[in-house]
Design a protein around this motif. Structure first.
Motif, short mmCIF file in Angstrom:
data_model
loop_
_atom_site.label_atom_id
_atom_site.label_comp_id
_atom_site.label_asym_id
_atom_site.label_seq_id
_atom_site.Cartn_x
_atom_site.Cartn_y
_atom_site.Cartn_z
N LEU A 139 -13.46 5.71 4.37
CA LEU A 139 -12.96 4.69 3.44
C LEU A 139 -14.09 3.90 2.79
O LEU A 139 -13.84 3.11 1.86
N VAL A 185 0.83 -1.20 0.00
CA VAL A 185 0.00 0.00 0.00
C VAL A 185 0.87 1.25 0.00
O VAL A 185 0.63 2.19 -0.78
N VAL A 223 0.47 3.75 5.90
CA VAL A 223 -0.71 3.09 6.44
C VAL A 223 -0.44 2.54 7.83
O VAL A 223 -1.37 2.35 8.63
N ALA A 277 -7.40 1.17 0.88
CA ALA A 277 -6.34 1.82 1.66
C ALA A 277 -5.62 2.87 0.82
O ALA A 277 -5.31 3.96 1.31
N TYR A 304 -7.60 9.24 11.78
CA TYR A 304 -7.57 9.49 10.34
C TYR A 304 -8.44 10.70 10.03
O TYR A 304 -9.65 10.69 10.28
N ALA A 331 -10.03 -1.80 5.55
CA ALA A 331 -9.00 -2.29 4.62
C ALA A 331 -8.10 -3.21 5.43
O ALA A 331 -7.35 -2.74 6.29
N SER A 366 -6.63 -4.07 10.53
CA SER A 366 -7.46 -3.20 9.70
C SER A 366 -7.07 -1.74 9.82
O SER A 366 -6.77 -1.24 10.91
N PHE A 367 -7.11 -1.07 8.68
CA PHE A 367 -7.15 0.39 8.59
C PHE A 367 -8.62 0.69 8.35
O PHE A 367 -9.18 0.27 7.34
N ASP A 378 -9.44 -4.38 -0.64
CA ASP A 378 -8.84 -3.84 0.58
C ASP A 378 -7.64 -2.96 0.25
O ASP A 378 -7.46 -1.89 0.85
#
Length: 395
Positions: free
Chosen positions: A173, A77, A117, A106, A130, A154, A167-168, A102
Motif C-alpha cells: 500500500l 472504501v 476492507v 485503501a 493481504y 490506511a 489500520s489496513f 488514507d
C-alpha cells in the motif's frame, strides 16, 4: 557502535514548489486511465485543480473522480471499490489531507482484490493476510500533518459507542510516489495548520523516543523537528505570507510519515484511536492537546521506574533542539521541553478534552481501548493508572 537496523519500503519522493505539475506525467507511466480521489471541495475549488485536469488531458489520461468528505469509514472504501473495481484503472491519484490519502490508499489496495476492507483491518475483523496486488498509487498531500504520503497505513474509522479507528496496512500500500508541493498548502485555515502541525510534531517526537528508533530515523526525526520548530508557529500566525514556514511544515510532515513508518509511535497515538472513534474529535486536535502531558507522564514514569531508560536522555536532547539552547542539566531540559509543548498548545488554541465532549466517566473505556500498536512502541510501559492520570490532566 551503530546498532543494526532495517528500513521498510518508502515511496519515491518529489518535493518542492510546483511539483503538482509533474503528476500527470508520473501517472501516465502506469497507463491511460486514472481514478482521482480528492476531498469534497478543498482541492476541486482551489486554483490548482484546473491545471491538474488540463495536464491529465495533455498526458493522454482519462479519469473518474471520487470525493471523500470527512474521515473515511470502511463503508466508504467498500462503496468506492464496488463502484470502480470494473473501471480498469491503471493508477490511483489521491490529492487531499490525511483522510483523503488514507481512503485513496485503501481503495488502491482493493480495486484488484475485491474483498471488503473489513477483512484486513487490524483488531476488528478476521485480519486476513493481504496478497494484493494493489493498483499503483500517487499520494499528493494538501495539508501538513499526517505524513500518510509516506506510510503503508490506511487509517479508517467508525464513530460511536462501538466505534473504532484501525489500520489496513501492508507494504504493497506504500505509494509509488509521494508528491509534496508546498504550494498546495496555501489557504489552509489557522485551525487546520494548528491541528495538523501538532500531529506532525507529535509523530516526530514519538518516533524519536520510540523503542524501535535507530540511528537513521533519529537523524531524520531531528531534521523534521527543526523544520517544525522554525515553521509551525510562523505559518500559524502569518498564514499565506509565510511561504518558507509553509514549506518547512510540508517537509516536517513528510519526514514524520517516514519516521513513524519505520519506528512506530507512542502513547498519544495509542489514545488517539479510541478518542477519534468514540468522539467526533479530529486526530490532530487529539495529538495537540495530549502531547505535552503525555511527554510529562512518560518522563515521570521513567524517572520513577526506569531511571536508566535511554529515552530520558533523548527527551533532554529534544528540549535543546526545540528550545534552541544548550541546557546542561537534564532535569531542567526535560522540564523546559514540557513547558514549551504546553506553550505551543496554548498559542495554537487547542482545546482540552472536556471542551470536546469527553467526561470523567468516559476514561475507563478510552484507557481500555488504547493498547494498540502505537502504545507498544512507547518508550516506557504505562499502567492504566498512568494513562488515566494523563487524560485527567487534559479534561
Amino acid at each position: 557502535m551503530i546498532a543494526p537496523f532495517s528500513l521498510a519500503r518508502l515511496p519515491r519522493i518529489e518535493f518542492g514548489s510546483g511539483r503538482l505539475q509533474g503528476v500527470p506525467a508520473l501517472a501516465a507511466r502506469y497507463g491511460s486511465r486514472a481514478l482521482l480521489i480528492t476531498g469534497a471541495r478543498s482541492f476541486t475549488d482551489s486554483p490548482h485543480a484546473a491545471g491538474l485536469y488540463s495536464g491529465l488531458k495533455e498526458a493522454g489520461l482519462s479519469w473518474k473522480q471520487f470525493q471523500v468528505a470527512g474521515e473515511p469509514s470502511p463503508e466508504l472504501v467498500d462503496a468506492a471499490v464496488a463502484k470502480y473495481r470494473d473501471g480498469d484503472f491503471a493508477v490511483v491519484i489521491g490529492i487531499g489531507g490525511g483522510s483523503v490519502l488514507d481512503a485513496a490508499k485503501a481503495v488502491a489496495g482493493l480495486l484488484r482484490v475485491g474483498n471488503s476492507v473489513m477483512d484486513y483491518l487490524e483488531g476488528v475483523g478476521p485480519e486476513l493476510p493481504y496478497a494484493g496486488p494493489a493498483v499503483p498509487f500517487i499520494a499528493v498531500p494538501t495539508t501538513a500533518g499526517t505524513g500518510s504520503e509516506a506510510t503503508k497505513n490506511a487509517v479508517l474509522s467508525r464513530q460511536g459507542e462501538t466505534g473504532f479507528k484501525k489500520s489496513f496496512r501492508d507494504e504493497q500500500l506504500v505509494p509509488e510516489y509521494a508528491v509534496v508541493d508546498p504550494d498546495l498548502l496555501s489557504g489552509c485555515p489557522p485551525e487546520l495548520i494548528a491541528a495538523n502541525g501538532m500531529d506532525a510534531l507529535t509523530q516526530l517526537i514519538e518516533s524519536y523516543v520510540s523503542l524501535r528508533a535507530n540511528t537513521f530515523t533519529d537523524a531524520l526525526a531531528i531534521s523534521g523537528l527543526r523544520a517544525a520548530r522554525d515553521g509551525l508557529l510562523d505559518w500559524y500566525h502569518h498564514g499565506s505570507s509565510a511561504l518558507e514556514a509553509r514549506a518547512r511544515m510540508a517537509y516536517a510532515a513528510l519526514i514524520s510519515g517516514i519516521t513513524l513508518a519505520q519506528t512506530g509511535l507512542g502513547s498519544v497515538h495509542g489514545l488517539a484511536s479510541p478518542l477519534g472513534a468514540y468522539f467526533p474529535i479530529g486526530h490532530g486536535v487529539v495529538c495537540g492537546t495530549l502531547v505535552a502531558e503525555a511527554t510529562r507522564v512518560n518522563i515521570d514514569v521513567m524517572r520513577e521506574r526506569e531511571p536508566d531508560n535511554p529515552a530520558l536522555a533523548k527527551y533532554a536532547r529534544l528540549a535543546e533542539i526545540l528550545c534552541q539552547q544548550r541546557i546542561r542539566e537534564p532535569e531542567a531540559a526535560r522540564e523546559k521541553l514540557v513547558q514549551l509543548l504546553y506553550d505551543w498548545t496554548e498559542q495554537l488554541d487547542l482545546p482540552e478534552l472536556g471542551e470536546l465532549g469527553v467526561e470523567a466517566t468516559d476514561l475507563p473505556r478510552i484507557v481500555a481501548s488504547s493498547r494498540g500498536s502505537s502504545m507498544k512502541t512507547n518508550p516506557v510501559v504505562l499502567t492504566d493508572a498512568d494513562i488515566t492520570h494523563l487524560l485527567e490532566q487534559r479534561l
